[in-house]
Enzyme design. Structure first.
Site, PDB file in Angstrom:
ATOM      1  N   HIS A 298      -3.567  -4.841   0.331  1.00 12.01           N
ATOM      2  CA  HIS A 298      -2.868  -5.442   1.476  1.00 12.01           C
ATOM      3  C   HIS A 298      -2.920  -6.972   1.365  1.00 12.01           C
ATOM      4  O   HIS A 298      -3.811  -7.607   1.925  1.00 12.01           O
ATOM      5  CB  HIS A 298      -3.523  -5.001   2.786  1.00 12.01           C
TER       6      HIS A 298
ATOM      7  N   GLU B 164      -1.282  -9.120   2.851  1.00  9.28           N
ATOM      8  CA  GLU B 164      -1.099  -9.782   4.158  1.00  9.28           C
ATOM      9  C   GLU B 164      -2.436 -10.175   4.788  1.00  9.28           C
ATOM     10  O   GLU B 164      -2.499 -11.095   5.604  1.00  9.28           O
ATOM     11  CB  GLU B 164      -0.295  -8.891   5.114  1.00  9.28           C
TER      12      GLU B 164
ATOM     13  N   CYS C 156       0.826  -1.206   0.000  1.00  8.84           N
ATOM     14  CA  CYS C 156       0.000   0.000   0.000  1.00  8.84           C
ATOM     15  C   CYS C 156       0.865   1.262   0.000  1.00  8.84           C
ATOM     16  O   CYS C 156       1.380   1.640  -1.034  1.00  8.84           O
ATOM     17  CB  CYS C 156      -1.000  -0.049   1.150  1.00  8.84           C
TER      18      CYS C 156
HETATM   19  N1  GLN Z   1      -1.853   6.636   3.086  1.00 11.46           N
HETATM   20  C1  GLN Z   1      -2.024   5.924   1.859  1.00 11.46           C
HETATM   21  C2  GLN Z   1      -3.425   6.115   1.285  1.00 11.46           C
HETATM   22  O1  GLN Z   1      -4.326   6.466   1.998  1.00 11.46           O
HETATM   23  C3  GLN Z   1      -1.724   4.457   2.033  1.00 11.46           C
HETATM   24  C4  GLN Z   1      -2.677   3.748   2.921  1.00 11.46           C
HETATM   25  C5  GLN Z   1      -2.173   2.419   3.420  1.00 11.46           C
HETATM   26  O2  GLN Z   1      -0.983   2.150   3.415  1.00 11.46           O
HETATM   27  N2  GLN Z   1      -3.058   1.596   3.920  1.00 11.46           N
HETATM   28  O3  GLN Z   1      -3.637   5.908   0.128  1.00 11.46           O
END
Ligand code: GLN
Length: 570
Positions: A542, A544, A411
């Site tokens: 994600h 994970e 992410c």
């Molecule tokens: N801050 C970033 C976004 O909102 C990544 C979010 C995250 O890593 N879950 O897009």
């Protein structure tokens, strides 16, 4: 509506928090499922937040996103990992969620002009939700964990709802109390009194536990088992010893040895449909706890871990577990080291090792900031929000790219990987994300269109791009080779995305967008070709969150394979 004959097991905590109710709930779920019963696991969090999405991970630990997009407690992650399947939004409940429904109903005249009160209205809303969760997924048994400890103000209404459930369904409800038996150093003897008091406290709520899980540093001896049985009114064989273990995944195996699953089924008047097959699970536990497995050393570069005088790795729980599952599959032991990205911004830094307990130890002395990364076989930058520590993460990514150390970005870790590439390869020195720099000259990562309004209206709760979305994988890429399929579903939690204006120039400079949304608009995976780098890949989602002990995530497995190859080369 209640399902006829549906069974409910409530798991409650006595004496203190953090003794492993979640692991007990997950283990019971796995055992009953293996004995032939479809099970759903429910987590009740007594706080007033409507979901876990707005909480700081250093306070609360990881936010676990369900397939449906609901942002929940990390225990839900354990539940899914033990059961090996997805849970639904009905399987999670907070006080905030319950009160919000009641208040919304009241505003809509749903109570027909009556007083609206905690008893019966809030209590009945809780009961309705428990029964709704039961009717999902063809479940036959619900195991419901009530968060907090017996005696708390916050969870009293949930315990009251459970008591009413027992009155409504006298043959179908069981109570399991997970308690703690201290062995004070000065006395050197296991004490049962706190547990006796906790059971009495629960009795004063009108609830009698049917089973006692005795958590402690030591095994419970016969004498104390008898004492607990007599003082707590629990059958002696229903008092189960649960000493500390090195891996939470051993718990169901120990409970099976003690026949907990069969005794629960007996108490629920259900026959065992088949012998619980735990062979595959045992093989996994053996591999995951094999001390002789060759080590592979992975750095997680993040920032959420300071809580007062303590440092915890809870904020990245699913990442750590995902690494463990793939490592076990590959016959390796992953040694995970925490690297604080804020430290990487300084001239020198030191390292903190993640211990198996989740605690993080500190090592003394300082070394040149990024040079510390050279000793790792792989580097991960996990999800994150906001400004602090991001320049350190970008430095770590640049180091991984230039030194050809396998890199996996999750992410934020993918967004920052693209920013690093834009700055240092495309030579867009001011490349940034508008999350940090609103008027960035080169907004390589930009806020998603539908997110703009949420932010303008201060609507933060439950408004990110959440939950499962499909992605198409490009032929000939690492991602496609890892998954071995064209279309995948992965869970998301973000507001920003790769700015489509920069896709072409980035691709021209060598970056490959190997996964996109089916309409090709959103970039879901970025990678460098294998010919250029052994493993440099980032995902907007994600991965994970979908890694399971018996089904490790293919991208984590590929990342670790590259890390193993890197170690051999060294
Ligand atoms: N801050 C970033 C976004 O909102 C990544 C979010 C995250 O890593 N879950 O897009």
């Amino acid at each position: 509506m209640a399902k006829e004959g549906h069974k409910y097991i409530f798991v409650l905590g006595g004496v203190m928090s953090g003794v492993g109710k979640g692991v007990v709930t997950s283990s019971i779920g796995l055992l009953l499922q293996q004995k032939g019963y479809p099970v759903n696991l429910v987590k009740i969090d007594p706080y007033l937040n409507v979901d876990a999405g707005t909480m700081n991970p250093t306070e609360h630990g990881e936010v676990f996103v369900l397939r449906s997009g609901l942002e929940t407690d990390q225990d839900m992650g354990n539940y899914e990992r033990f059961l090996g399947r997805d849970l639904t939004a009905e399987d999670y409940m907070t006080s905030g969620m319950v009160y919000q429904s009641v208040i919304n109903r009241e505003r809509a005249l749903g109570y027909h002009g009556k007083f609206v009160e905690a008893i019966p209205h809030v209590r009945d809303e809780i009961i309705e939700r428990m029964e709704a969760a039961a009717s999902y997924n063809g479940s036959r048994i619900s195991v419901i964990e009530i968060g907090g400890t017996v005696g708390d103000f916050q969870n009293a209404l949930f315990i009251e709802a459970a008591r009413i459930m027992k009155i409504k369904h006298p043959d179908d409800v069981l109570f399991v109390m997970v308690s703690y038996l201290p062995v004070p150093g000065t006395i050197g003897e296991m004490k049962t009194k706190p547990t006796q008091s906790a059971v009495r406290e629960l009795n004063s709520n009108g609830v009698q536990p049917d089973f006692l899980i005795a958590r402690s540093t030591h095994t419970l001896d016969e004498k104390r088992k008898e004492k607990l049985a007599i003082w707590c009114n629990v059958r002696k064989e229903h008092v189960i010893s649960a000493p500390d273990i090195s891996s939470i995944y051993e718990a169901p195996l120990n409970f099976e040895k003690d026949k907990l699953g069969d005794m629960l089924l007996d108490a629920l008047k259900l026959p065992e449909k088949r012998k619980a097959s735990l062979a595959e699970w045992s093989r996994f536990v053996k591999a995951a706890t094999n001390k002789k497995a060759p080590e592979i050393s992975i750095a997680i570069v993040g920032k959420y871990f300071d809580t007062g005088d303590f440092v915890l790795s809870d904020a990245y729980l699913s990442v750590i577990e995902a690494i463990k599952f793939s490592a076990a599959k590959l016959g390796r032991h992953a040694k995970i080291t925490w690297v604080n990205s804020k430290d990487l911004e300084k001239a020198t830094t030191s390292l903190r090792d993640v211990r198996p307990t989740g605690r993080i130890g500190r090592s003394r002395g300082g070394t040149k900031a990024t040079a510390v990364l050279g000793k790792f076989n792989g580097i991960i930058v996990p999800g994150g929000f906001g400004e602090s520590g991001i320049e350190g993460k970008i430095k770590a990514i640049q180091f991984a790219r230039e030194k050809k150390i396998p890199y996996f970005g999750l992410c934020y870790g993918m967004q920052l990987m693209v920013i690093e590439y834009a700055r240092n390869v495309l030579k867009l020195k001011n490349a940034h994300t508008t999350e940090i720099q609103k008027n960035s000259q080169d907004p390589v990562v930009d806020v998603m269109l539908e997110q703009k309004k949420h932010l303008a209206d201060n609507k933060y709760g439950g408004t990110m791009r959440l939950g499962s979305y499909p992605a198409y994988l490009k032929k000939g890429t690492m991602a496609r080779a890892a998954y071995k399929k064209e279309l995948v579903d992965e869970r998301h939690r973000h507001r920003y995305e790769i700015n489509s204006k920069y896709v072409k120039p980035l691709e021209a400079a060598g970056l490959v967008f190997s996964g996109t949304s089916p309409d090709g608009v959103l970039m879901e995976i970025a990678e460098l070709p294998r010919s250029v780098h052994p493993f440099m890949l980032g995902t907007q989602f994600h991965p994970e969150l979908q890694a399971r002990p018996l089904a490790p995530h293919p991208l984590f497995t590929e990342f670790l394979r590259a890390a193993i190859a890197q170690k051999r080369k060294k």
